[in-house]
Design an enzyme around this catalytic site. Sequence first.
Site, short mmCIF file in Angstrom:
data_model
loop_
_atom_site.label_atom_id
_atom_site.label_comp_id
_atom_site.label_asym_id
_atom_site.label_seq_id
_atom_site.Cartn_x
_atom_site.Cartn_y
_atom_site.Cartn_z
N TYR A 1 13.51 31.07 5.74
CA TYR A 1 12.34 31.83 6.17
C TYR A 1 12.28 32.04 7.67
O TYR A 1 12.48 31.10 8.45
CB TYR A 1 11.06 31.12 5.72
CG TYR A 1 10.83 31.14 4.23
CD1 TYR A 1 10.75 32.33 3.53
CD2 TYR A 1 10.67 29.95 3.53
CE1 TYR A 1 10.52 32.35 2.16
CE2 TYR A 1 10.44 29.95 2.16
CZ TYR A 1 10.37 31.15 1.48
OH TYR A 1 10.14 31.17 0.12
N LYS B 1 0.84 -1.19 0.00
CA LYS B 1 0.00 0.00 0.00
C LYS B 1 0.88 1.25 0.00
O LYS B 1 2.09 1.19 0.25
CB LYS B 1 -0.91 0.00 1.23
CG LYS B 1 -0.15 0.13 2.55
CD LYS B 1 -1.10 0.25 3.73
CE LYS B 1 -0.31 0.45 5.03
NZ LYS B 1 -1.18 0.72 6.18
#
Length: 394
Positions: free
Chosen positions: A283, A48
């Site tokens: 940032y 998965k």
Amino acid sequence: MTTANTTGTAALTTGARAEATIDLGALRDNLAALRERVAGPELMAVVKADAYGHGAVRCAREAVAAGARWLGTATPEEALALRAAGIGPDRARILCWLWTPGGPWQEALRQRIDISVSGRWALTELLAAVRETGVSARVHLKVDTGLGRNGCQPHDWPDLVDEALRAQAEGLLEVVGLWSHFAAADEPGHPSIQAQLDSFAAALAFAEGAGVRPEVRHLANSPATLTLPQSHYDLVRPGLAMYGLSPVPDLGGPADYGLRPVMSLAARLALVKTAPGGHGVSYGHHYTTPGPTTLGLVPIGYADGVPRHASNTGPVQIGGKWYRVAGRVAMDQFVVDLGGDTPEVGTEVLLFGSGEHGEPTAEDWGRACGTISYEIITRIGSRVPRRYLHGITA
């Protein structure tokens, strides 16, 4: 073409900005180690979430070539993609367990996907699809033994079992599996483990007493496969362990269980420059250089799957030496403070690998980000190409 590096791991392809290298030989070795550990029960290779970020089709093919007769998927789209890739029912059973109303029941039936049913609504929709297609279903009934997620609650279990048996008597389906999932198998000694073992045994007793004769009974995920032999029943479902990471890192690392990490992630330095002390980095200036230094720009960021939580913490290896992310991880890039070192632009930056050569691992990244290794590997995005080594299938 690849170039050499200093860690012993597979180097980046020439010209690659970033790359995840998938060692399919390690994948096969892990499956062999797991098969040896569980001996009798069959093994379901769980693929998965794009095989936990490793590439579902390639990993599924390798697992089947290595002898796995079962594949595990979450969504029906994942299961159908494997069939479309040529992994037919003659090669492997595929179980799909995460259904929502209106799902592709008919196509799943035509492609001989094993279908998990956790409630009456799903059984109703499935039976409608059976009647429309004329294809009988292979069904795994799932009971919630304590995880509180998918699965039928014990008080509804008798009704679900009875309805499934009525449909089986009409030739509409065959109940081929009975199953559940652990909540805390990765915490050995947790009281929920024994409670779930007892609850599952009770659910099996009722179903079998009512006439269900399952092909497989299954409960064990990766941690239970490694640590709870009483949970193995007829089939185990290793996910993380198949990809060479320990699901119980507090008990032991991959090597303690005969496993090798399958994925490594690397990028190239895009810029190296000097900076004075007191210079803000990235940032918000959540990192400021403590003195004159060199900064290295790594062109991979949270759009590629590098967690923003790795800001100021994520470890990398450059030229055999560890550094940490300096400042915020941005969408496409992050910075490392090289402390005055001056590697050349283009030098490989190894974010994580097997750890066999001193490099950081996915577990190291998980700890640095306050999460688990599962999240680190599965979030590596499609913008990062995968390069496969040592495969025996196309």
